[in-house]
Design a protein around this motif. Structure first.
Motif, PDB file in Angstrom:
ATOM      1  N   ALA A  51       0.819  -1.215   0.000  1.00 31.24           N
ATOM      2  CA  ALA A  51       0.000   0.000   0.000  1.00 31.24           C
ATOM      3  C   ALA A  51       0.851   1.263   0.000  1.00 31.24           C
ATOM      4  O   ALA A  51       0.593   2.195  -0.765  1.00 31.24           O
ATOM      5  N   ARG A  52       1.834   1.322   0.893  1.00 31.01           N
ATOM      6  CA  ARG A  52       2.752   2.459   0.926  1.00 31.01           C
ATOM      7  C   ARG A  52       4.163   1.932   1.053  1.00 31.01           C
ATOM      8  O   ARG A  52       4.441   1.050   1.869  1.00 31.01           O
ATOM      9  N   LEU A  53       5.050   2.496   0.228  1.00 26.46           N
ATOM     10  CA  LEU A  53       6.454   2.117   0.266  1.00 26.46           C
ATOM     11  C   LEU A  53       7.286   3.381   0.372  1.00 26.46           C
ATOM     12  O   LEU A  53       7.167   4.283  -0.453  1.00 26.46           O
ATOM     13  N   SER A  54       8.108   3.456   1.405  1.00 23.46           N
ATOM     14  CA  SER A  54       8.952   4.623   1.639  1.00 23.46           C
ATOM     15  C   SER A  54      10.412   4.179   1.591  1.00 23.46           C
ATOM     16  O   SER A  54      10.873   3.440   2.457  1.00 23.46           O
ATOM     17  N   VAL A  70      14.957  -8.863   4.793  1.00 24.47           N
ATOM     18  CA  VAL A  70      13.584  -8.453   5.093  1.00 24.47           C
ATOM     19  C   VAL A  70      13.251  -8.821   6.525  1.00 24.47           C
ATOM     20  O   VAL A  70      13.547  -9.939   6.976  1.00 24.47           O
ATOM     21  N   GLU A  71      12.628  -7.894   7.261  1.00 21.37           N
ATOM     22  CA  GLU A  71      12.182  -8.174   8.623  1.00 21.37           C
ATOM     23  C   GLU A  71      10.813  -7.542   8.853  1.00 21.37           C
ATOM     24  O   GLU A  71      10.485  -6.516   8.249  1.00 21.37           O
ATOM     25  N   GLN A  83      10.185  -4.001   6.988  1.00 20.67           N
ATOM     26  CA  GLN A  83      11.376  -3.243   6.596  1.00 20.67           C
ATOM     27  C   GLN A  83      12.280  -4.141   5.767  1.00 20.67           C
ATOM     28  O   GLN A  83      12.480  -5.311   6.094  1.00 20.67           O
ATOM     29  N   ALA A  84      12.829  -3.580   4.700  1.00 17.48           N
ATOM     30  CA  ALA A  84      13.764  -4.314   3.853  1.00 17.48           C
ATOM     31  C   ALA A  84      14.996  -3.443   3.623  1.00 17.48           C
ATOM     32  O   ALA A  84      14.889  -2.226   3.467  1.00 17.48           O
ATOM     33  N   ARG A  97      10.612   0.890   4.075  1.00 15.57           N
ATOM     34  CA  ARG A  97       9.545   0.533   5.009  1.00 15.57           C
ATOM     35  C   ARG A  97       8.245   0.466   4.219  1.00 15.57           C
ATOM     36  O   ARG A  97       7.897   1.429   3.530  1.00 15.57           O
ATOM     37  N   ALA A  98       7.566  -0.649   4.317  1.00 17.19           N
ATOM     38  CA  ALA A  98       6.369  -0.887   3.509  1.00 17.19           C
ATOM     39  C   ALA A  98       5.212  -1.310   4.388  1.00 17.19           C
ATOM     40  O   ALA A  98       5.340  -2.218   5.218  1.00 17.19           O
TER      41      ALA A  98
END
Length: 254
Positions: A51-54, A70-71, A83-84, A97-98
């Motif tokens: 939905a949102r990726l920053s 990835v965690e 978080q990746a 951060r997604a």
């Protein structure tokens, strides 16, 4: 040839097609952003949708293997925060951060007041090779209708796979292209000013339903070296989301 080939569970080797516009010896960051999204979707596999990726871009990347980690920061069955990290030689280069959200049937509620853009067949072909160096820009097909430098509507697509020999979602493929927004309508010639972005944040309202990705883009330079590229994303069915990129605007010596 793909943009990346998988070497093992967490390591990927970029191909020459990722070479960048500012420096052909470095990676264009666009495919790397798509790779991180692909890693999140592959790692989680829980049916939630991006939905949102920053993204925060911590530095440049040579065209050498990268590792992805990835965690989960906030687990959940309907809402999750992940978080990746993409690293090169042990150095983090991109952080993501997604938010992932559960899908619901909202077809009867769907709609938007974002202005529409002319379709790709209604725009002239644009060759970014005349503005940018590197193989990445040569790997895309582009259309553009520019009102003025810093304001344009464009369509972009590529036939190049994001990762070789494995399935990649339409969302991750699109996310591997969207950083190109910052180069679609430069306000000033690139021999006069450098304006790389240090981040990219995208909010999506659904997965892409076409190969063409539309960009309704406005670029703003402020008076103190700060800039912003803001884009409304489209597919051929309508608005898809919004993208913002923070720029460091640096005049080049004359």
């Amino acid at each position: 040839m793909a943009y990346f080939d998988r070497l093992d569970e967490t390591t990927f080797s970029p191909t020459g097609l990722v070479s960048g516009g500012w420096d052909p010896g470095e990676q264009h960051i666009a495919p790397a952003l798509g790779l991180l999204a692909h890693a999140v979707e592959t790692e989680r596999g829980n049916g939630l949708q991006l939905a949102r990726l920053s993204y925060d871009i911590l530095g440049t990347l040579p065209i050498e293997p990268v590792r992805v980690h990835v965690e989960v920061l906030r687990p959940g069955r309907t809402i999750e925060l992940v978080q990746a990290t993409l690293s090169h030689s042990g150095r983090p280069a991109v952080l993501l951060r997604a938010w992932l959200l559960r899908a619901y049937d909202t077809v009867d509620l769907a709609g938007s007041s974002f202005p529409t853009v002319p379709g790709p067949d209604d725009m002239p072909v644009w060759d970014p090779d005349g503005t940018w160096s590197g193989e990445f820009v040569r790997s895309v097909e582009a259309r553009r209708c520019q009102e003025e430098p810093g304001r344009a509507m464009s369509w972009v697509r590529t036939s190049v796979p994001l990762v070789g020999d494995e399935p990649v979602s339409a969302t991750a493929r699109a996310l591997g292209l969207i950083d190109i927004a910052n180069g679609l309508t430069p306000r000033r010639p690139t021999d006069q000013v450098a304006f790389p972005n240090v981040d990219l944040t995208v909010h999506l309202v659904g997965p892409p339903r076409s190969d063409w990705l539309g960009f309704d883009t406005t670029v703003t330079f402020g008076p103190t070296g700060l800039g912003l590229t803001h884009t409304v994303l489209h597919d051929t069915h309508g608005p898809l989301g919004v993208v913002s990129q923070s720029l460091t605007v640096r005049p080049r010596p004359s």
